[in-house]
Design a protein around this motif. Structure first.
Motif, PDB file in Angstrom:
ATOM      1  N   ASN A  62       0.837  -1.214   0.000  1.00  0.00           N
ATOM      2  CA  ASN A  62       0.000   0.000   0.000  1.00  0.00           C
ATOM      3  C   ASN A  62       0.866   1.258   0.000  1.00  0.00           C
ATOM      4  O   ASN A  62       0.559   2.232  -0.688  1.00  0.00           O
ATOM      5  CB  ASN A  62      -0.925   0.017   1.218  1.00  0.00           C
ATOM      6  CG  ASN A  62      -1.998  -1.036   1.140  1.00  0.00           C
ATOM      7  OD1 ASN A  62      -2.297  -1.557   0.080  1.00  0.00           O
ATOM      8  ND2 ASN A  62      -2.575  -1.358   2.281  1.00  0.00           N
ATOM      9  N   TYR A  63       1.942   1.241   0.790  1.00  0.00           N
ATOM     10  CA  TYR A  63       2.841   2.394   0.829  1.00  0.00           C
ATOM     11  C   TYR A  63       3.475   2.622  -0.545  1.00  0.00           C
ATOM     12  O   TYR A  63       3.589   3.750  -1.000  1.00  0.00           O
ATOM     13  CB  TYR A  63       3.944   2.207   1.865  1.00  0.00           C
ATOM     14  CG  TYR A  63       3.474   2.012   3.287  1.00  0.00           C
ATOM     15  CD1 TYR A  63       2.343   2.645   3.777  1.00  0.00           C
ATOM     16  CD2 TYR A  63       4.184   1.195   4.157  1.00  0.00           C
ATOM     17  CE1 TYR A  63       1.931   2.470   5.089  1.00  0.00           C
ATOM     18  CE2 TYR A  63       3.782   1.017   5.457  1.00  0.00           C
ATOM     19  CZ  TYR A  63       2.655   1.647   5.935  1.00  0.00           C
ATOM     20  OH  TYR A  63       2.262   1.468   7.224  1.00  0.00           O
ATOM     21  N   ARG A  64       3.912   1.521  -1.178  1.00  0.00           N
ATOM     22  CA  ARG A  64       4.527   1.634  -2.501  1.00  0.00           C
ATOM     23  C   ARG A  64       3.546   2.249  -3.490  1.00  0.00           C
ATOM     24  O   ARG A  64       3.902   3.146  -4.263  1.00  0.00           O
ATOM     25  CB  ARG A  64       4.989   0.263  -2.987  1.00  0.00           C
ATOM     26  CG  ARG A  64       5.693   0.302  -4.341  1.00  0.00           C
ATOM     27  CD  ARG A  64       5.899  -1.066  -4.913  1.00  0.00           C
ATOM     28  NE  ARG A  64       4.589  -1.694  -5.040  1.00  0.00           N
ATOM     29  CZ  ARG A  64       4.382  -3.001  -5.053  1.00  0.00           C
ATOM     30  NH1 ARG A  64       5.384  -3.826  -4.934  1.00  0.00           N
ATOM     31  NH2 ARG A  64       3.174  -3.485  -5.182  1.00  0.00           N
ATOM     32  N   ASP A  65       2.296   1.799  -3.458  1.00  0.00           N
ATOM     33  CA  ASP A  65       1.276   2.359  -4.346  1.00  0.00           C
ATOM     34  C   ASP A  65       1.080   3.851  -4.074  1.00  0.00           C
ATOM     35  O   ASP A  65       0.910   4.643  -5.002  1.00  0.00           O
ATOM     36  CB  ASP A  65      -0.057   1.622  -4.182  1.00  0.00           C
ATOM     37  CG  ASP A  65       0.009   0.187  -4.678  1.00  0.00           C
ATOM     38  OD1 ASP A  65       0.976  -0.171  -5.388  1.00  0.00           O
ATOM     39  OD2 ASP A  65      -0.913  -0.581  -4.330  1.00  0.00           O
ATOM     40  N   ASN A  66       1.094   4.235  -2.816  1.00  0.00           N
ATOM     41  CA  ASN A  66       0.948   5.636  -2.439  1.00  0.00           C
ATOM     42  C   ASN A  66       2.110   6.458  -3.014  1.00  0.00           C
ATOM     43  O   ASN A  66       1.901   7.501  -3.635  1.00  0.00           O
ATOM     44  CB  ASN A  66       0.905   5.759  -0.912  1.00  0.00           C
ATOM     45  CG  ASN A  66       0.606   7.157  -0.408  1.00  0.00           C
ATOM     46  OD1 ASN A  66       0.413   8.091  -1.160  1.00  0.00           O
ATOM     47  ND2 ASN A  66       0.590   7.299   0.897  1.00  0.00           N
ATOM     48  N   THR A  93       4.075   5.819  -5.533  1.00  0.00           N
ATOM     49  CA  THR A  93       4.148   5.840  -6.997  1.00  0.00           C
ATOM     50  C   THR A  93       2.898   6.434  -7.641  1.00  0.00           C
ATOM     51  O   THR A  93       2.788   6.439  -8.862  1.00  0.00           O
ATOM     52  CB  THR A  93       4.389   4.425  -7.560  1.00  0.00           C
ATOM     53  OG1 THR A  93       3.318   3.565  -7.167  1.00  0.00           O
ATOM     54  CG2 THR A  93       5.728   3.859  -7.079  1.00  0.00           C
ATOM     55  N   SER A  94       1.996   6.955  -6.852  1.00  0.00           N
ATOM     56  CA  SER A  94       0.731   7.489  -7.373  1.00  0.00           C
ATOM     57  C   SER A  94       0.901   8.799  -8.136  1.00  0.00           C
ATOM     58  O   SER A  94      -0.016   9.239  -8.820  1.00  0.00           O
ATOM     59  CB  SER A  94      -0.258   7.711  -6.227  1.00  0.00           C
ATOM     60  OG  SER A  94       0.181   8.788  -5.412  1.00  0.00           O
ATOM     61  N   GLY A  95       2.046   9.434  -7.995  1.00  0.00           N
ATOM     62  CA  GLY A  95       2.241  10.736  -8.626  1.00  0.00           C
ATOM     63  C   GLY A  95       2.035  11.880  -7.656  1.00  0.00           C
ATOM     64  O   GLY A  95       2.562  12.967  -7.852  1.00  0.00           O
ATOM     65  N   SER A  96       1.254  11.659  -6.621  1.00  0.00           N
ATOM     66  CA  SER A  96       1.065  12.675  -5.573  1.00  0.00           C
ATOM     67  C   SER A  96       0.859  11.957  -4.240  1.00  0.00           C
ATOM     68  O   SER A  96      -0.268  11.808  -3.774  1.00  0.00           O
ATOM     69  CB  SER A  96      -0.113  13.593  -5.897  1.00  0.00           C
ATOM     70  OG  SER A  96      -1.282  12.828  -6.101  1.00  0.00           O
ATOM     71  N   PRO A  97       1.953  11.484  -3.631  1.00  0.00           N
ATOM     72  CA  PRO A  97       1.837  10.767  -2.360  1.00  0.00           C
ATOM     73  C   PRO A  97       1.152  11.627  -1.308  1.00  0.00           C
ATOM     74  O   PRO A  97       1.347  12.841  -1.260  1.00  0.00           O
ATOM     75  CB  PRO A  97       3.271  10.470  -1.955  1.00  0.00           C
ATOM     76  CG  PRO A  97       4.135  10.870  -3.087  1.00  0.00           C
ATOM     77  CD  PRO A  97       3.328  11.662  -4.050  1.00  0.00           C
ATOM     78  N   PRO A 104      -3.021   4.126   2.252  1.00  0.00           N
ATOM     79  CA  PRO A 104      -4.258   4.504   1.569  1.00  0.00           C
ATOM     80  C   PRO A 104      -5.459   3.632   1.949  1.00  0.00           C
ATOM     81  O   PRO A 104      -6.572   4.144   2.063  1.00  0.00           O
ATOM     82  CB  PRO A 104      -3.933   4.324   0.082  1.00  0.00           C
ATOM     83  CG  PRO A 104      -2.457   4.244  -0.002  1.00  0.00           C
ATOM     84  CD  PRO A 104      -1.962   3.779   1.324  1.00  0.00           C
ATOM     85  N   GLU A 143      -8.804   5.193   3.456  1.00  0.00           N
ATOM     86  CA  GLU A 143     -10.093   5.011   2.785  1.00  0.00           C
ATOM     87  C   GLU A 143     -11.106   4.348   3.718  1.00  0.00           C
ATOM     88  O   GLU A 143     -12.286   4.691   3.699  1.00  0.00           O
ATOM     89  CB  GLU A 143      -9.931   4.185   1.515  1.00  0.00           C
ATOM     90  CG  GLU A 143      -9.183   4.900   0.405  1.00  0.00           C
ATOM     91  CD  GLU A 143      -9.880   6.154  -0.085  1.00  0.00           C
ATOM     92  OE1 GLU A 143     -11.122   6.160  -0.191  1.00  0.00           O
ATOM     93  OE2 GLU A 143      -9.174   7.138  -0.349  1.00  0.00           O
TER      94      GLU A 143
END
Length: 149
Positions: A69-73, A75-79, A103, A107
């Motif tokens: 989840n942290y990695r996705d956050n 790499t989202s473009g706007s952590p 995230p 959520e």
């Protein structure tokens, strides 16, 4: 250590609301280092009708099981950091509940009807610490579909 912890402070803006149902509109202005000795609700300044307030400080924890989840956050473009606030009847009218970099956790907090959850931009120093944590602890998990029996 599974859960490195550090403290962050949250600065909010309170404006008079034009809505007949609420007195004030709130928004997160900044995530800052914890302001030790500063009480939640301390007025930091004014901008016209808006008041800048220190909402308080909370711990942010990183957990090894959440590295995906942290990695996705990151790499989202706007952590971001998910900040959860509760509206109160007492001054200053808001209470800081939590701050998280996960995230999925952020959520899930939106499902609790009386809480306000807002995403604030993640400060670069937190993003660097989080990236180092992910690099050290992330283990890719392969999805395996279970067979029905």
């Amino acid at each position: 250590m599974d859960a490195p912890t550090f403290r962050v402070g949250v600065v909010v803006e309170r404006r008079p609301s034009k809505s007949p149902w609420v007195d004030h509109a709130w928004r997160i202005v900044a995530i800052i280092p914890e302001a030790i000795g500063t009480e939640p609700g301390h007025v930091l300044g004014h901008d016209g009708e808006a008041v800048l307030l220190y909402a308080g400080a909370r711990s942010v924890e990183f957990h090894r099981v959440e590295t995906g989840n942290y990695r996705d956050n990151l790499t989202s473009g706007s952590p971001g950091l998910w900040v959860t606030l509760a509206l109160t009847d007492e001054e200053p009218g808001i209470r800081l509940i939590s701050v998280t970099a996960d995230p999925a956790e952020g959520e899930s907090l939106t499902e609790i009807g009386d809480l306000m959850v807002e995403i604030a931009p993640m400060p670069p120093e937190i993003a660097e610490r989080l990236a180092a944590f992910v690099e050290t602890h992330h283990v890719e998990r392969v999805f395996t579909k279970r067979k029905r029996q």
